[in-house]
Design an enzyme around this catalytic site. Structure first.
Site, PDB file in Angstrom:
ATOM      1  N   GLU A  70       0.843  -1.210   0.000  1.00 31.69           N
ATOM      2  CA  GLU A  70       0.000   0.000   0.000  1.00 31.69           C
ATOM      3  C   GLU A  70       0.871   1.251   0.000  1.00 31.69           C
ATOM      4  OE1 GLU A  70      -1.165   2.955   2.936  1.00 31.69           O
ATOM      5  OE2 GLU A  70      -1.932   1.092   3.780  1.00 31.69           O
ATOM      6  N   GLU A 145      10.166   1.617   2.306  1.00 29.70           N
ATOM      7  CA  GLU A 145       8.818   1.604   2.872  1.00 29.70           C
ATOM      8  C   GLU A 145       8.568   0.377   3.743  1.00 29.70           C
ATOM      9  OE1 GLU A 145       6.681   4.180   2.651  1.00 29.70           O
ATOM     10  OE2 GLU A 145       8.329   5.183   1.610  1.00 29.70           O
ATOM     11  N   GLU A 167       6.386   2.050  11.854  1.00 25.37           N
ATOM     12  CA  GLU A 167       4.972   2.317  12.124  1.00 25.37           C
ATOM     13  C   GLU A 167       4.378   1.209  12.983  1.00 25.37           C
ATOM     14  OE1 GLU A 167       0.644   2.476   9.851  1.00 25.37           O
ATOM     15  OE2 GLU A 167       2.475   2.488   8.648  1.00 25.37           O
TER      16      GLU A 167
END
Length: 975
Positions: A70, A145, A167
Site C-alpha cells: 500500500e 517503505e 509504524e
C-alpha cells in the site's frame, strides 16, 4: 443521462440501477466487459467527488506485505516516475482527501476533490500507481517503505530500518492496539484474519522482495478490483477516462482472492498475550480481559445493523447494563465494546481494562450471568429506544467528522461487495431499520443475545497482560540476532548490504528530475478562488444572552453549543474543569439517576458533550479565553427537550455518589492512557507549548499530561479526597454556569431560528446570575524540556517556541512554509531517510510554532534536523511551477470541507479569538501571492525559535535515558 440496464458505456456494462434514498443518490452498478472489473457510481449533487479503487488482498502471513505494498505503489509509477507522487499531490493538489488504507482483507486507495480537473488528476495518478508501480524497477522502494538491513560502515552496527517496520513497532507499543490485533487471531487461526495484515514487527523482516512483488502480481489486477465513484461528476466522462487510459489495456484473468470461512470451535478457546511495560510500572490492575464472539456474516444486512445497535445498548453508555455490571463488580476499571463488521465474519468483543488475570473466570461468569438475566427478564424498553434513536440520528445526520461522506459510503459498500454481495446492501438501511424497530420491543435483541452470545459455538477469551522488560528483551534479542547475522556474512555478502544501504541513501538524497516532477498534473493559481468562504455568523442579544447564529442548511437538526467563560475559576481549581467536563452527563441529577439520564439524552437528542478548551487572542500573545464548551444537537422539533436536559445536567448534577465518581475517574484515566499511546505526537506538542505559552500551560492542566496525573492522584487517593472532589465540583458549577459568562452558538436554518428563540427561555431561566469576577493566572513558564518515558518502542519528538515573543508577526505565508517544510524537508529527512512514520510542522496565529515526529525510531537525530530547518529555508529555491504546487497544497488544507456543525464551530472559534473575515481574507491573499523570497525571509523565525531550546520527547525509556543530558526532567508517565 438516462442509463439503461444492459447497455455498455465505454466498455462498462450497466448491470443494476437503483435510487438509494438513504444517501440521496442514484446508484449505477457496472461491470467492465473485458476485465470483469467492478464499478459503482453514486450520482448526487455533492460537489465533493470521491474516487476509490480497491483490491481484495487477503495476506497469508504477518509480514505486512499488503501494508508495505500500500505504501510502496505510491512511490512512483509508469506515467509519474517521481519518487513520491503521493507526496507531490499532498503538496500541490486541491484534494479534500488523499490516502490509502490497508484492512484485514482489502486495500483501498481513495481520493476526493471538489475541483473537476483536480479530481481527474488524482484518479490518473492513483490508477497508474496501483496498476503500473515502479516497485519492479526499484527494489529500494521496498527497502525504504518496508524493511531492510541498514549498515553504513563495515564496522558499524546492523539494524532494521523501514517506514512500515517503525509504524508497526509503534502500533505494537500500545496494549489496546495489541489487544485489538490479537482478537481476530484468537477467533480465526485458520483464515486470513488470523494474521496481521499491517505487519507484526517480529515477522516483517521475513518478507522477501520476491514475495512482495508476487503479491502485487497476484492481486493488483482490474479483474480483482472494485472502483467506487461518488458525487456530481459526469459519469460518462469518468467511465471513459478509466477505460481509455487504463482498463482497455488489460484482459480478464482468474484471481484467487477468495476468503475462507473459519469453522467454529465448538468450545471457547483461551489465549494469553503479553505486552511490555516499563521496569518502574506495577503489573497489578493492568491486564485486559476480552470475550470475543463471531456474529454471523457481514452479508446479513439486518444482523449487521442490529449488532451495531446491540453493542451500543450493552456497552457504550452510562445506562449500558453489561458495562454497569462489570464496572460495579470491581473486575476492572474501564469497560468498552467493539463490533467489527468490516470483515466477512463480524466479531463482537466485550473488554475489561485494568483488571488481573486471576479474575478471568469471574469476568466470564459475570458476562454470561448478566446476558442471561437480560434474556430472561427482558431489556429495559427505554434503553432499547434510546440506542435505536441515537443510531438512527447518526445514520440520518451522516456527519463523519470532516471525512467526505462519499468515502464513508464507499467503505460501507465494501462490507458486502467484497464478499460477492450487492454493494448497496448496507447503504439501503431503511428496510432493516424498520424491521428492527418493529421487533425491538418483542424480544428481538434478547433473541440475538441468546443465539449469538449465550449459545455461541465460536468464541474466545483473550487475556492481554503486562510483562516488565518485554520490550527490552525483544530489543536485546533483535540486536543479538542481527549481530549473529552480521558475523555470519561473508565479505561479499557484507559488501552487498553496504552497497544496498548506500544505493538507498543515494536514491533518497537525489532530487527528482524536473522532467519527472513536471509529469505530475498540476492546477494553476487561476483555478483557485481568491475569495475565502464567508462563514455565516450573526451576533444577537436574546434576553440578555449573547447568541451567535449560523444560518446553514442542517436538514432540520439544530446544533447548539454553550460556551461558558471560565476565567473566574481560581488557578488551583483549573484541573477540576477538565474533570468536570468528564463527569457531567455521567452522574445522577436531582431528577434522574445517571442511567435514566443517559436514556433520556439518547431518546431526545443526538448527544450532549463537554470539553474544556481555550481560545488564544489573535493579537496579544499572552491573552486567551478559557471556556467550558457544552456541545449538543437535536432535531429542531426536540429543542425544548434538549434545553431541559442541558439545564438539568449543568445545574442539578449530584457529585455525592462516591462510588460513581470513582468509576468515572477510573474510566477517565483509562481513556487518557489510550490517547497518550495513540496520539503521542499531539501530547508532545501540547506539552512543549506549555513551557512557553500561557494558553499551552492552561490546556495542559485541563486536557494534557497534567490532567492525566491529576486524575491518577485523585483515583489513588480517593478516600482521602472524595469530600474535596465533591466540594470543588459543586463550587465550579456555581462559578461557571451563569448568565454573565455564557455565549450560545446555534447552527440551523433561518426558518428554524424562531423555534430556537421560542424554546430558549427554558434554558436561560435556569442559569445562575452570580457576578462574574476574573481570577488571576500566573503560570511559571520555563523550558522544562522533559523526557516522558514509556515502554513504547518509538519516539514522538517535539520542539517549538512562540515567534511573536521574539518580535515576529504572523502571516499567511507561514502556512505555505508549513506545507513546504512538512512535505519536503521534514518528510525527506525524518520519514524517508530516518524511517519515522510521519513528521510535520505548525505555525499558529497565536505565535506558537512546532516541529513534531510520529512513530520515530530516532531522537537526537530528529531534533538536529529541526535545528537545521532554517538552513533549508535560507537556501530554498523553487521555480514558478513549484511555488504554484505548494500554494495549491496549502489552499487545499485551508479549504478543508466543513460539515454544518464544523462551520458553526469554526465561526465561533474565530469570534472568540478576535479573528475577523478580513483577517482570513488577507491570509488567503498572502498565501496565493507567496513568492520564493517570502519563504526565505522566514528562515530567522525557524532559527530563532529552535535556538530557544524548548523540547519534549515522549517515547522509549531506554532511548530517552541514553540522551538524558538533553533533558531537564525525566518522567515516567505510567506507574
Amino acid at each position: 443521462m438516462n442509463f439503461q440496464i444492459g447497455d455498455i458505456y465505454s466498455g462498462f456494462k450497466l448491470v443494476d440501477k437503483k435510487t438509494v434514498e438513504e444517501v440521496n443518490s442514484l446508484a449505477l452498478i457496472f461491470q467492465h466487459e473485458a476485465t470483469g472489473a467492478k464499478l459503482l457510481k453514486l450520482e448526487n449533487e455533492d460537489d465533493n467527488k470521491v474516487f476509490s479503487i480497491s483490491f481484495r488482498t487477503p495476506p497469508h502471513d504477518s509480514t505486512g506485505v499488503a501494508h508495505i505494498l500500500e505504501h510502496s505503489v505510491l512511490c512512483g509509477s509508469r506515467k509519474f516516475p517521481s519518487k513520491e507522487p503521493f507526496v507531490e499531490l499532498i503538496k500541490g493538489s486541491l484534494n479534500t482527501f488523499l490516502n490509502a488504507m490497508t484492512f484485514a482483507d482489502k486495500t483501498m486507495y481513495p481520493v476526493a476533490s471538489k475541483n473537476k480537473k483536480d479530481f481527474f488528476n488524482l484518479m490518473d495518478v492513483y490508477l497508474d500507481a496501483v496498476l503500473y508501480p515502479n516497485i519492479y524497477k526499484y527494489p529500494q522502494i521496498f527497502m525504504q517503505e518496508g524493511w531492510h538491513h541498514d549498515l553504513e560502515s563495515p564496522e558499524g552496527e546492523i539494524t532494521y530500518k523501514g517506514v512500515v517496520y517503525n509504524e508497526m513497532k509503534g502500533a505494537f507499543s500500545s496494549p489496546e492496539s495489541i489487544l485489538m490485533r490479537k482478537i481476530p487471531e484468537s477467533l480465526f487461526p485458520d483464515t486470513t484474519y488470523g494474521v496481521e495484515s499491517g505487519g507484526d514487527p517480529d515477522h516483517i523482516p521475513e518478507l522477501t522482495y520476491e514475495n512482495f512483488i508476487n503479491f502485487h502480481k497476484k492481486y493488483y489486477h482490474p479483474s480483482n478490483s472494485y472502483t467506487f465513484l461518488y458525487g456530481d461528476g459526469d459519469t460518462l466522462e469518468e467511465l471513459s477516462f478509466i477505460h481509455d487510459n487504463y482498463l482497455k489495456d488489460f484482459k480478464k484473468i482468474d484471481v484467487n482472492s477468495s476468503i475462507a470461512i473459519q469453522k467454529s470451535f465448538g468450545n471457547m478457546v483461551e489465549n494469553v498475550v503479553e505486552y511490555p511495560i516499563s521496569q518502574n510500572e506495577g503489573e497489578e490492575d493492568k491486564t485486559f480481559l476480552s470475550l470475543n464472539f463471531v456474529v454471523g456474516k457481514a452479508t446479513d444486512e439486518e444482523l449487521y445493523l442490529a449488532f451495531e445497535i446491540l453493542e451500543h445498548l450493552l456497552l457504550e453508555t452510562s445506562a449500558a447494563p453489561l458495562k454497569k455490571a462489570l464496572i460495579q463488580s470491581g473486575i476492572g476499571k474501564d469497560v468498552f465494546g467493539s463490533f467489527d463488521n468490516s470483515v466477512l465474519q463480524p466479531t463482537l468483543s466485550i473488554i475489561v481494562k485494568n483488571s488481573n488475570e486471576q479474575k478471568k473466570d469471574e469476568f466470564k461468569n459475570l458476562v454470561f450471568t448478566t446476558l442471561k438475566e437480560l434474556v430472561d427478564k427482558g431489556i429495559d424498553k427505554k434503553l432499547i429506544q434510546s440506542s435505536l434513536n441515537i443510531k438512527e440520528f447518526y445514520l440520518r445526520e451522516a456527519d463523519y467528522g470532516g471525512y467526505p461522506k462519499g468515502l464513508i459510503y464507499g467503505i460501507k459498500c465494501m462490507d458486502s461487495w467484497l464478499y460477492d454481495h450487492h454493494p448497496l446492501m448496507h447503504l439501503s438501511y431503511e428496510p432493516q431499520l424498520k424491521k428492527i424497530k418493529e421487533r425491538a420491543e418483542k424480544g428481538y435483541f434478547e433473541e440475538l443475545i441468546n443465539e449469538y452470545l449465550l449459545k455461541s459455538d465460536h468464541s474466545s477469551l483473550l487475556i492481554v497482560k503486562p510483562k516488565k522488560g518485554l520490550a527490552e528483551e525483544k530489543d536485546r534479542n533483535t540486536k543479538e540476532e542481527l549481530k549473529a547475522y552480521k558475523e555470519g556474512l561473508s565479505k561479499d555478502e557484507l559488501k552487498e548490504i553496504l552497497d544496498e544501504t548506500e544505493e538507498l541513501v543515494k536514491r533518497q538524497n537525489t532530487p527528482d528530475s524536473q522532467e519527472n516532477i513536471e509529469k505530475i498534473p498540476l492546477l494553476s493559481i487561476e483555478d483557485i478562488s481568491r475569495e475565502t468562504e464567508k462563514l455565516p455568523i450573526e451576533v444577537l442579544d436574546e434576553g440578555g444572552i449573547k447568541v451567535l447564529k449560523h444560518d446553514i442548511f442542517t436538514n432540520k437538526i439544530a446544533y447548539v453549543d454553550l460556551y461558558f467563560n471560565t476565567e473566574n475559576v481560581p488557578q488551583e481549581l483549573i484541573p477540576y474543569i477538565g474533570l468536570l467536563s468528564g463527569v457531567l452527563g455521567k452522574v445522577s441529577t436531582e431528577k434522574h439517576d445517571y442511567e435514566d439520564l443517559s436514556k433520556e439524552v439518547n431518546i431526545n437528542t443526538g448527544g450532549i458533550y463537554y470539553s474544556a478548551t481555550a481560545y488564544s487572542n489573535s493579537v496579544n500573545v499572552d491573552e486567551f479565553t478559557p471556556m467550558l464548551k457544552v456541545k449538543s444537537k437535536a432535531l429542531v422539533s426536540k429543542l425544548g427537550d434538549l434545553f431541559k436536559l442541558l439545564l438539568e445536567e449543568i445545574r442539578s448534577s449530584k457529585f455525592d455518589d462516591s462510588r460513581r465518581i470513582k468509576e468515572i475517574l477510573s474510566e477517565l484515566k483509562s481513556r487518557m492512557e489510550m490517547t497518550i499511546f495513540d496520539r503521542g505526537h499531539m501530547i508532545a506538542v501540547g506539552r512543549v507549548a506549555s513551557y512557553y505559552s500561557a494558553v499551552g500551560a492552561y490546556l495542559e492542566r485541563v486536557s494534557g499530561i497534567n490532567l492525566y496525573h491529576f486524575v491518577v492522584d485523585l483515583e489513588e487517593n480517593f478516600e482521602s479526597k472524595k469530600t474535596e472532589i465533591e466540594s470543588n465540583l459543586n463550587k465550579l458549577c456555581k462559578l461557571i454556569f451563569n448568565k454573565e459568562n455564557v455565549t450560545i452558538s446555534v447552527t440551523l436554518e433561518e426558518e428554524d431560528y424562531k423555534e430556537f428563540k421560542k424554546e430558549l427561555p427554558i434554558l436561560v431561566k435556569g442559569f445562575g446570575d452570580n457576578a462574574f469576577e476574573k481570577a488571576s493566572y500566573n503560570f511559571d513558564l520555563k523550558p522544562e524540556n522533559e523526557g516522558l518515558m514509556t515502554s513504547g518502542k518509538v519516539q514522538y519528538n517535539a520542539k517549538g517556541y512562540n515567534f511573536k515573543k521574539l518580535g515576529y508577526k504572523y502571516t499567511g505565508t507561514m502556512q505555505v512554509l508549513k506545507t513546504i517544510v512538512s512535505f519536503d524537508y521534514l518528510w525527506n529527512k525524518v520519514r524517508v531517510q530516518g524511517g519515522a512514520y510521519g513528521c510535520f510542522g505548525g505555525f499558529n496565529r497565536n505565535g506558537n510554532m512546532y516541529f513534531v515526529s510520529y512513530r520515530d525510531p530516532h531522537l537526537k537525530n530528529t531534533l538536529n534536523v529541526y535545528d537545521k530547518t532554517f538552513e533549508y529555508i535560507e537556501n530554498f529555491t523553487e521555480d514558478e511551477r513549484g511555488m504554484t504546487k505548494y500554494i495549491i497544497g496549502t489552499v487545499s488544507d485551508v479549504d478543508s470541507p466543513l460539515t454544518p456543525s464544523m462551520k458553526g464551530d469554526k465561526a465561533s472559534a474565530n469570534y472568540f479569538s478576535g479573528v475577523k473575515y478580513e483577517d482570513i481574507q488577507r491570509e488567503r491573499e498572502e498565501i496565493l501571492d507567496t513568492k520564493v523570497n517570502d519563504i526565505k525571509k522566514l528562515a530567522p523565525i525557524a532559527k530563532d525559535c529552535m535556538k530557544e531550546q524548548y523540547i519534549c520527547v515522549l517515547g522509549n525509556e531506554d532511548r530517552i535515558k541514553e540522551e538524558k543530558d538533553m533533558f531537564n526532567n525525566l518522567i515516567h508517565i505510567f506507574k
